[in-house]
Design a protein around this motif. Structure first.
Motif, mmCIF file in Angstrom:
data_model
loop_
_atom_site.group_PDB
_atom_site.id
_atom_site.type_symbol
_atom_site.label_atom_id
_atom_site.label_comp_id
_atom_site.label_asym_id
_atom_site.label_seq_id
_atom_site.Cartn_x
_atom_site.Cartn_y
_atom_site.Cartn_z
ATOM 1 N N GLU A 70 0.802 -1.225 0.000
ATOM 2 C CA GLU A 70 0.000 0.000 0.000
ATOM 3 C C GLU A 70 0.833 1.273 0.000
ATOM 4 O OE1 GLU A 70 -3.135 -0.193 2.892
ATOM 5 O OE2 GLU A 70 -3.996 -1.980 1.958
ATOM 6 N N ARG A 113 -1.859 4.319 -4.286
ATOM 7 C CA ARG A 113 -3.226 3.882 -4.575
ATOM 8 C C ARG A 113 -3.376 3.376 -6.010
ATOM 9 N NH1 ARG A 113 -5.494 2.841 0.146
ATOM 10 N NH2 ARG A 113 -5.602 4.632 1.526
ATOM 11 N N ASP A 132 -14.959 -0.515 0.320
ATOM 12 C CA ASP A 132 -14.663 0.899 0.531
ATOM 13 C C ASP A 132 -14.914 1.682 -0.752
ATOM 14 O OD1 ASP A 132 -12.279 1.255 -1.093
ATOM 15 O OD2 ASP A 132 -11.199 0.127 0.423
ATOM 16 N N GLU A 133 -14.999 2.984 -0.629
ATOM 17 C CA GLU A 133 -15.325 3.832 -1.766
ATOM 18 C C GLU A 133 -14.153 3.935 -2.736
ATOM 19 O OE1 GLU A 133 -17.830 5.110 -3.121
ATOM 20 O OE2 GLU A 133 -16.975 6.595 -4.481
ATOM 21 N N GLU A 134 -12.973 4.170 -2.186
ATOM 22 C CA GLU A 134 -11.835 4.476 -3.047
ATOM 23 C C GLU A 134 -11.519 3.323 -4.001
ATOM 24 O OE1 GLU A 134 -8.364 5.487 -0.890
ATOM 25 O OE2 GLU A 134 -7.328 6.221 -2.676
ATOM 26 N N ARG A 135 -11.510 2.125 -3.494
ATOM 27 C CA ARG A 135 -11.128 0.990 -4.351
ATOM 28 C C ARG A 135 -12.313 0.360 -5.053
ATOM 29 N NH1 ARG A 135 -8.107 -0.264 0.413
ATOM 30 N NH2 ARG A 135 -5.900 0.224 0.129
ATOM 31 N N ARG A 168 -15.802 1.667 -4.910
ATOM 32 C CA ARG A 168 -16.959 2.546 -5.179
ATOM 33 C C ARG A 168 -18.184 2.181 -4.347
ATOM 34 N NH1 ARG A 168 -16.247 5.242 -9.948
ATOM 35 N NH2 ARG A 168 -17.584 6.761 -8.914
ATOM 36 N N SER A 226 -20.607 5.204 -3.841
ATOM 37 C CA SER A 226 -21.210 5.563 -5.131
ATOM 38 C C SER A 226 -22.294 4.565 -5.523
ATOM 39 C CB SER A 226 -20.145 5.595 -6.223
ATOM 40 O OG SER A 226 -19.171 6.560 -5.929
#
Ligand SMILES: [Zn+2]
Length: 277
Positions: free
Chosen positions: A139, A142, A190-193, A195, A198
């Protein structure tokens, strides 16, 4: 076989919806392209004298213990996905995506067939990731990057990455090992990876939720269905098998369900949608 009265009811519901549209797809639509779920025996993988079940291998814990086996298993699965082709259901959804501006696709499938069929990436929420991509396991960044072409598209079951492949599967920034870009059983949405937010926001605002080929076995799709039901959306389920979304669709005022294959029914639904919008 598709039950004609079911189909007419579905087409009526679809034609009556006027606002944003969310399509939720699961393993059934991939199965129609010949991709197994990998939850059964086709997903088992032997490490030494032990047979790992898919739910044991698709974990951070397994990746820490036997990273080469986890990569080998994913590269084998990826090879099966690469050999498959999008079917009529994927193509119908691409036509919908290109014709309407308020369509969002939420998919549980990691095979990338929706994108390979031509679906727009920005409106495709791959909530469980994509088996064609990898990211730094340490990590350090990103970045989500394609599996290098030099890995090749074929991979026999049981094969492990050798020195050459391990070199290809390294983070270009820090040199650490990469991992498959998929959500594992011991990890959270999670949202970042993936969505997550969303996908839920789209479901909350949908006037029509079209569900195809999912068994409703994971939490985000179930939550999306609940949100759409609560806001009064039309809910349509297409699946050869009984599943929780059929029950949900049949419990809401603007719901309908058809028992049948996505590749047969989705093109008809898309035709009807495009005829009325
Ligand atoms: Zn890194």
């Amino acid at each position: 076989m598709t039950d004609a009265p079911d189909l007419e009811t579905i087409l009526g519901r679809v034609a009556g919806a006027s606002g944003p549209l969310v399509v939720l797809t699961g393993a059934g639509i991939s199965a129609e392209s010949g991709i197994p779920t990998f939850r059964g025996p086709e997903g088992y993988w032997r490490v030494g004298s032990r047979n790992y079940r898919p739910m044991e291998l698709a974990t951070q814990a397994a990746f820490r213990a036997v990273p080469d086996d986890v990569w080998g298993w994913y590269l084998y699965r990826r090879a099966v996905c690469r050999a498959a082709r999008p079917n009529a259901a994927h193509l119908a959804l691409v036509e919908l995506d290109r014709s309407l501006s308020d369509v969002f696709l939420v998919t549980q499938n990691v095979d990338g067939l929706h994108l390979r069929a031509g679906h727009s990436p920005e409106r495709t929420f791959q909530i469980h990731g994509n088996i064609d991509f990898m990211r730094c396991a340490a990590e350090c960044c990103r970045d989500v990057i394609p599996i290098p072409a030099a890995i090749g598209d074929s991979w026999e079951k049981g094969r492990l990455p050798g020195e050459r492949e391990r070199g290809l599967l390294r983070c270009a920034r820090c040199g650490a090992a990469t991992r498959p870009h998929v959500l594992w059983f011991d990890e959270c949405y999670d949202e970042e990876r993936y969505r997550y937010e969303s996908a839920l926001a789209a479901a909350r605002e949908a006037d029509l939720l079209l569900v195809a080929g999912t068994s409703g076995a994971t939490t985000l799709p179930v939550r999306a269905g609940e949100l759409a039901a609560r806001s009064g959306a039309a809910i349509v389920d297409v699946n050869p098998e009984p599943n929780p979304f059929r029950d949900l669709a049949l419990s809401v005022p603007r719901g309908a369900a058809a028992s049948g294959r996505s590749a047969e029914i989705l093109p008809e639904i898309v035709d009807r949608l495009l005829a009325v919008r």
